[in-house]
Design a protein around this motif. Structure first.
Motif, mmCIF file in Angstrom:
data_model
loop_
_atom_site.group_PDB
_atom_site.id
_atom_site.type_symbol
_atom_site.label_atom_id
_atom_site.label_comp_id
_atom_site.label_asym_id
_atom_site.label_seq_id
_atom_site.Cartn_x
_atom_site.Cartn_y
_atom_site.Cartn_z
ATOM 1 N N ALA A 1 1.915 -2.518 5.247
ATOM 2 C CA ALA A 1 0.507 -2.677 4.875
ATOM 3 C C ALA A 1 0.408 -3.296 3.485
ATOM 4 N N THR B 1 -7.012 -5.833 3.137
ATOM 5 C CA THR B 1 -5.916 -5.111 3.768
ATOM 6 C C THR B 1 -5.361 -5.872 4.965
ATOM 7 N N ARG C 1 0.825 -1.216 0.000
ATOM 8 C CA ARG C 1 0.000 0.000 0.000
ATOM 9 C C ARG C 1 0.855 1.259 0.000
ATOM 10 N N ASP D 1 -2.312 -4.770 0.463
ATOM 11 C CA ASP D 1 -3.663 -4.914 -0.091
ATOM 12 C C ASP D 1 -3.702 -6.225 -0.868
#
Length: 288
Positions: free
Chosen positions: A232, A240, A174, A234
């Protein structure tokens, strides 16, 4: 051969020192150090003579230092230059290393698989992501969860190279663009610990040819130290996922690090990871 390696080490440090000082000087404005602006400048940052005056050294001496000439330096002078250039603690240490003053000498181990007890730890951490990298950031061990969550494939052999060239990895991350400068700065800081090791230059040069983004960041000469980070992802199957990543040195394998990823508290990553790993026949142990 030893003398040749020593000469290569000195030459490499001088080149790095020259470029590092120039890049740090360019980012400091006169106002940053309490000086009048003095009007428009052809190049950004402080002039050499301004750094010399503020650091209390001769202009010629500082010019020679920035040119990478073979001159003697003292801790006091380097401290003064670091203060003028507003170096942070990691950059300050980097300056010492490049100047050849009391650099910490880290014994290194060849890139080898982890010993059984560390391998068992990595296996026990699964199905949470984890891997081991050597001093050149090559993967030496990687668990299946890291492959599934981060998109690593059989062709991924080096953490830095994969960061810039693995398209699947980049899409999943992310905050890839925000993280990239810190990743490159971390690799440069590690390279400074081993000035006699040409492998760092080889990796950087090859990657710069295939990744303009890396080449641009590498030319910034930034350095950084990181023992933890937030990552992070996705993920196309799980949505997520947010992890706390912790980097742990392996004393029995100097230069090697164990990187463990734990679902971040306050998110639903644990539940999402549990569902994802279940579809891949991996069971996630609940915390505690």
């Amino acid at each position: 051969m030893t003398s040749d390696r020593s000469a290569l080490s000195r030459d490499r440090r001088r080149v790095e020192l020259r470029e590092f000082l120039r890049s740090r000087r360019a980012r400091v404005s006169p106002a940053d150090v309490g000086m009048p602006d003095g009007g428009r400048r052809r190049t950004p940052g402080l002039r050499r003579e301004e750094v010399a005056v503020l650091a209390g050294v001769g202009v010629s001496w500082y010019t020679w230092l920035e040119q990478g000439r073979d001159i003697k330096v003292s801790e006091e002078v380097l401290d003064a230059i670091a203060r003028v250039l507003l170096l942070d603690p990691t950059e300050h240490v980097h300056l010492y290393l490049l100047a050849g003053l009391n650099p910490p000498q880290f014994a290194s181990a060849p890139s080898v698989p982890a010993p059984p007890q560390v391998r068992r730890l990595l296996d026990a951490w699964s199905p949470r992501p984890g891997y081991i990298r050597d001093r050149h950031w090559n993967f030496t061990d990687i668990n299946e969860a890291a492959r599934i969550v981060f998109g690593y494939g059989d062709s991924d052999h080096n953490c830095l190279v994969s960061f810039f060239t693995n398209v699947r990895y980049r899409v999943l991350q992310r905050h890839w663009a925000d993280t990239a400068p810190d990743v490159v700065a971390g690799f440069r800081a590690d390279a400074a610990r081993y000035p006699e090791d040409p492998e760092f230059d080889r990796i950087a040069e090859e990657l710069a040819r295939s990744s303009p983004e890396f080449a641009e960041l590498w030319d910034c000469h930034d350095v950084a130290e990181h023992t933890s980070a937030v990552k992070a992802v996705d993920h196309p199957e799980a949505g997520t996922l947010v992890f706390d990543a912790t980097l742990l040195p392996l004393p029995e394998l100097p230069g090697h690090h164990l990187i463990l990823h734990n679902p971040r508290p306050g998110t639903d990553t644990q539940e999402r990871l549990e569902e994802l790993m279940g579809t891949h026949s991996l069971v996630v142990p609940h915390p505690g």
